[in-house]
Design a protein around this motif. Structure first.
Motif, PDB file in Angstrom:
ATOM      1  N   UNK A  45       0.829  -1.206   0.000  1.00 42.68           N
ATOM      2  CA  UNK A  45       0.000   0.000   0.000  1.00 42.68           C
ATOM      3  C   UNK A  45       0.864   1.257   0.000  1.00 42.68           C
ATOM      4  N   UNK A  46       0.241   2.398  -0.266  1.00 41.14           N
ATOM      5  CA  UNK A  46       0.982   3.665  -0.279  1.00 41.14           C
ATOM      6  C   UNK A  46       1.603   3.923   1.086  1.00 41.14           C
ATOM      7  N   UNK A  47       0.823   3.698   2.131  1.00 42.61           N
ATOM      8  CA  UNK A  47       1.332   3.837   3.493  1.00 42.61           C
ATOM      9  C   UNK A  47       1.874   2.485   3.952  1.00 42.61           C
ATOM     10  N   UNK A  48       3.170   2.339   3.878  1.00 45.93           N
ATOM     11  CA  UNK A  48       3.795   1.050   4.176  1.00 45.93           C
ATOM     12  C   UNK A  48       3.835   0.830   5.694  1.00 45.93           C
ATOM     13  N   UNK A  49       3.284  -0.289   6.183  1.00 41.95           N
ATOM     14  CA  UNK A  49       3.274  -0.530   7.628  1.00 41.95           C
ATOM     15  C   UNK A  49       4.667  -0.859   8.173  1.00 41.95           C
ATOM     16  N   UNK A  50       4.882  -0.524   9.441  1.00 44.42           N
ATOM     17  CA  UNK A  50       6.154  -0.831  10.098  1.00 44.42           C
ATOM     18  C   UNK A  50       6.102  -2.269  10.615  1.00 44.42           C
ATOM     19  N   UNK A  51       7.150  -3.033  10.324  1.00 40.20           N
ATOM     20  CA  UNK A  51       7.200  -4.454  10.664  1.00 40.20           C
ATOM     21  C   UNK A  51       8.327  -4.725  11.660  1.00 40.20           C
ATOM     22  N   UNK A  52       8.005  -5.490  12.690  1.00 37.61           N
ATOM     23  CA  UNK A  52       9.025  -5.984  13.614  1.00 37.61           C
ATOM     24  C   UNK A  52       9.311  -7.443  13.278  1.00 37.61           C
ATOM     25  N   UNK A  53      10.529  -7.709  12.816  1.00 36.83           N
ATOM     26  CA  UNK A  53      10.941  -9.074  12.496  1.00 36.83           C
ATOM     27  C   UNK A  53      11.598  -9.667  13.730  1.00 36.83           C
ATOM     28  N   UNK A  54      11.054 -10.763  14.231  1.00 36.53           N
ATOM     29  CA  UNK A  54      11.590 -11.385  15.437  1.00 36.53           C
ATOM     30  C   UNK A  54      12.241 -12.727  15.097  1.00 36.53           C
ATOM     31  N   UNK A  55      13.439 -12.927  15.640  1.00 38.70           N
ATOM     32  CA  UNK A  55      14.200 -14.148  15.386  1.00 38.70           C
ATOM     33  C   UNK A  55      14.647 -14.744  16.719  1.00 38.70           C
ATOM     34  N   UNK A  56      13.988 -15.811  17.188  1.00 38.42           N
ATOM     35  CA  UNK A  56      14.468 -16.486  18.404  1.00 38.42           C
ATOM     36  C   UNK A  56      15.711 -17.294  18.074  1.00 38.42           C
ATOM     37  N   UNK A  57      16.775 -17.116  18.863  1.00 31.10           N
ATOM     38  CA  UNK A  57      18.053 -17.782  18.568  1.00 31.10           C
ATOM     39  C   UNK A  57      18.598 -18.438  19.827  1.00 31.10           C
ATOM     40  N   UNK A  58      18.750 -19.751  19.789  1.00 31.67           N
ATOM     41  CA  UNK A  58      19.318 -20.500  20.910  1.00 31.67           C
ATOM     42  C   UNK A  58      20.542 -21.268  20.412  1.00 31.67           C
ATOM     43  N   UNK A  59      21.724 -20.838  20.845  1.00 28.26           N
ATOM     44  CA  UNK A  59      22.983 -21.466  20.404  1.00 28.26           C
ATOM     45  C   UNK A  59      23.067 -21.522  18.877  1.00 28.26           C
ATOM     46  N   UNK A  69      22.115 -11.242   7.721  1.00 30.01           N
ATOM     47  CA  UNK A  69      22.477 -10.556   6.480  1.00 30.01           C
ATOM     48  C   UNK A  69      21.347 -10.630   5.463  1.00 30.01           C
ATOM     49  N   UNK A  70      20.646 -11.766   5.412  1.00 23.95           N
ATOM     50  CA  UNK A  70      19.499 -11.897   4.507  1.00 23.95           C
ATOM     51  C   UNK A  70      18.362 -10.980   4.935  1.00 23.95           C
ATOM     52  N   UNK A  71      18.101 -10.895   6.233  1.00 30.26           N
ATOM     53  CA  UNK A  71      17.033 -10.035   6.739  1.00 30.26           C
ATOM     54  C   UNK A  71      17.337  -8.564   6.483  1.00 30.26           C
ATOM     55  N   UNK A  72      18.593  -8.191   6.648  1.00 27.81           N
ATOM     56  CA  UNK A  72      19.006  -6.810   6.411  1.00 27.81           C
ATOM     57  C   UNK A  72      18.973  -6.441   4.929  1.00 27.81           C
ATOM     58  N   UNK A  73      18.938  -7.468   4.085  1.00 19.33           N
ATOM     59  CA  UNK A  73      18.985  -7.247   2.634  1.00 19.33           C
ATOM     60  C   UNK A  73      17.597  -7.261   1.988  1.00 19.33           C
ATOM     61  N   UNK A  74      16.530  -7.291   2.798  1.00 20.74           N
ATOM     62  CA  UNK A  74      15.178  -7.258   2.234  1.00 20.74           C
ATOM     63  C   UNK A  74      14.992  -6.018   1.358  1.00 20.74           C
ATOM     64  N   UNK A 144      17.333 -18.402   5.405  1.00 16.19           N
ATOM     65  CA  UNK A 144      17.887 -17.431   4.457  1.00 16.19           C
ATOM     66  C   UNK A 144      16.760 -17.013   3.519  1.00 16.19           C
ATOM     67  N   UNK A 145      15.959 -16.031   3.931  1.00 12.45           N
ATOM     68  CA  UNK A 145      14.836 -15.616   3.077  1.00 12.45           C
ATOM     69  C   UNK A 145      15.310 -14.867   1.837  1.00 12.45           C
ATOM     70  N   UNK A 146      14.552 -14.984   0.773  1.00  7.15           N
ATOM     71  CA  UNK A 146      14.840 -14.225  -0.433  1.00  7.15           C
ATOM     72  C   UNK A 146      14.530 -12.746  -0.205  1.00  7.15           C
ATOM     73  N   UNK A 147      15.145 -11.869  -1.002  1.00  6.16           N
ATOM     74  CA  UNK A 147      15.027 -10.424  -0.798  1.00  6.16           C
ATOM     75  C   UNK A 147      13.573  -9.957  -0.825  1.00  6.16           C
ATOM     76  N   UNK A 148      12.751 -10.621  -1.603  1.00  3.61           N
ATOM     77  CA  UNK A 148      11.370 -10.172  -1.805  1.00  3.61           C
ATOM     78  C   UNK A 148      10.388 -10.744  -0.785  1.00  3.61           C
ATOM     79  N   UNK A 149      10.841 -11.641   0.075  1.00  3.31           N
ATOM     80  CA  UNK A 149       9.925 -12.408   0.925  1.00  3.31           C
ATOM     81  C   UNK A 149       9.042 -11.519   1.796  1.00  3.31           C
ATOM     82  N   UNK A 150       9.643 -10.607   2.537  1.00  4.92           N
ATOM     83  CA  UNK A 150       8.859  -9.771   3.451  1.00  4.92           C
ATOM     84  C   UNK A 150       7.880  -8.887   2.684  1.00  4.92           C
ATOM     85  N   UNK A 151       8.312  -8.335   1.580  1.00  6.09           N
ATOM     86  CA  UNK A 151       7.440  -7.459   0.789  1.00  6.09           C
ATOM     87  C   UNK A 151       6.196  -8.207   0.310  1.00  6.09           C
TER      88      UNK A 151
END
Length: 372
Positions: A45-59, A69-74, A144-151
């Motif tokens: 949409x024109x007004x793009x919503x703000x998204x919080x991406x959460x990644x639980x990481x244990x060891x 790096x993949x998440x930062x490259x969306x 390792x999500x693809x660049x377009x996944x979140x969009x």
């Protein structure tokens, strides 16, 4: 017919009944696939919503850097999402990534003995308290999500207010590592196009897979977040979403690649955890099976009950009868007939599964045919 014949007949009938259901889901899933590939790509949409991406990481120190790096490259607008790592014992590598990307909305929450070590659901609830987004997206630390996944996920979600969540597709990143990962690769493709897409087409039902999805924050808060007792938190929260009257949609354009178990020991422990988690969800919701409240999830409850209880019981009974017959301990007039039905069932399952891999480029190979 002896009493053993009756038991064997019921076992074979149950196995074939479940197989027929899966064949129907395969056909419906394939129709769903054909329809989805013809649709235009969803647009933000024109007004793009703000998204919080959460990644639980244990060891997860070894794989978390590649995931981040993949998440930062969306290709999602950079100022419209943040990444929250709920971290347990991966701090050094995470600090390294933060130093590389100091200007980005990257936050690390380090758990301790008081609030940590209580499972994925607990970690997600911790992250939710500090998330700023109106939408919440979840990724596992080995993805390792693809660049377009979140969009694609967000665009699909924002296209329909009836949607509580949109789930993407997951592929096997290490599919050529071993014969086990090659099986898992085909299994995941079959699950998504045979079970997920088929159920979506026929019953408007999808189950959140635990990674590569986006969900509305306000709905999460209404249902009280994730159930900390649930090992299969994805299935459990899916049921609660449907009971609220919302829907979940499958968007196959949103793809993530995940690391799968390469040894039988790791695979067995993973699947044991899944079985325990899904049985918990079944027992928690079984009382709703024939109530008005449980109507939106009735098919899934019956489906999971059939898979985890009826099918397993029937397989054990059928195999036991075959072994006892071969050993001369017991005799059944239906053993020969049962064996023919077993062979037909295997052929039908192989054909239906092979049909599903035609939905993916590069998977229609001789190697995959030999595995099936």
């Amino acid at each position: 017919m002896s009493i053993l014949d009756y038991f064997l007949f019921l076992a074979v009938l149950s196995i074939w009944g479940i197989l027929v259901v899966n064949v129907v889901l395969t056909i419906a899933g394939y129709v769903n696939y054909l329809q989805k590939v013809r649709r235009p790509e969803p647009q933000l949409p024109v007004k793009v919503p703000f998204v919080s991406i959460m990644v639980p990481a244990h060891n997860e120190g070894i794989v978390i850097v590649k995931t981040l790096q993949s998440l930062l490259n969306f290709d999602y607008p950079k100022d419209r999402y943040e990444i929250i790592i709920i971290n347990d014992n991966s701090a050094e590598l995470l600090r390294e990534v933060q130093s590389l990307y100091p200007h980005r909305n990257l936050k690390v929450i380090n758990t301790d003995k008081t609030n940590g070590g209580k499972g994925k659901s607990n970690a997600l609830n911790i992250g939710l308290k500090q998330a700023r987004g109106s939408l919440i997206s979840i990724y596992d630390a080995d993805n390792t999500p693809q660049r377009t996944a979140l969009r694609y996920l967000v665009a699909e979600l924002m296209s329909d207010q009836r949607l509580a969540a949109v789930i993407g597709k997951f592929r096997t990143r290490n599919k050529n590592a071993s014969i086990l990962t090659r099986f898992i690769n085909i299994e995941t493709l079959s699950f998504q196009w045979m079970a997920q897409a088929g159920r979506e087409k026929l019953f408007k039902l999808c189950t959140i897979p635990g990674t590569n999805y986006v969900i509305r924050r306000d709905i999460l808060e209404k249902i009280g977040g994730w159930d900390v007792k649930a090992l299969a938190e994805d299935t459990e929260i899916s049921f609660r979403v449907y009971r609220m009257g919302y829907r979940i949609r499958f968007q196959p354009l949103a793809v993530t690649w995940e690391q799968e178990p390469q040894t039988l020991d790791v695979w067995f422990h993973q699947r044991t955890r899944w079985v325990k988690g899904n049985i918990y969800v079944i027992l928690k919701n079984a009382r709703l099976l024939f109530t008005k409240t449980g109507r939106p999830i009735r098919f899934d409850l019956l489906y999971f009950l059939s898979i985890y209880f009826l099918l397993m019981t029937s397989l054990i009974l059928s195999d036991s009868m075959f072994v006892l017959s071969v050993a001369g301990i017991a005799h059944s007039d239906l053993v020969g007939f049962s064996n023919i039905l077993w062979l037909m069932a295997i052929i039908t399952f192989v054909i239906s599964t092979f049909v599903t891999i035609t939905t993916e480029k590069g998977e229609m190979t001789i190697a995959n045919l030999m595995i099936r």
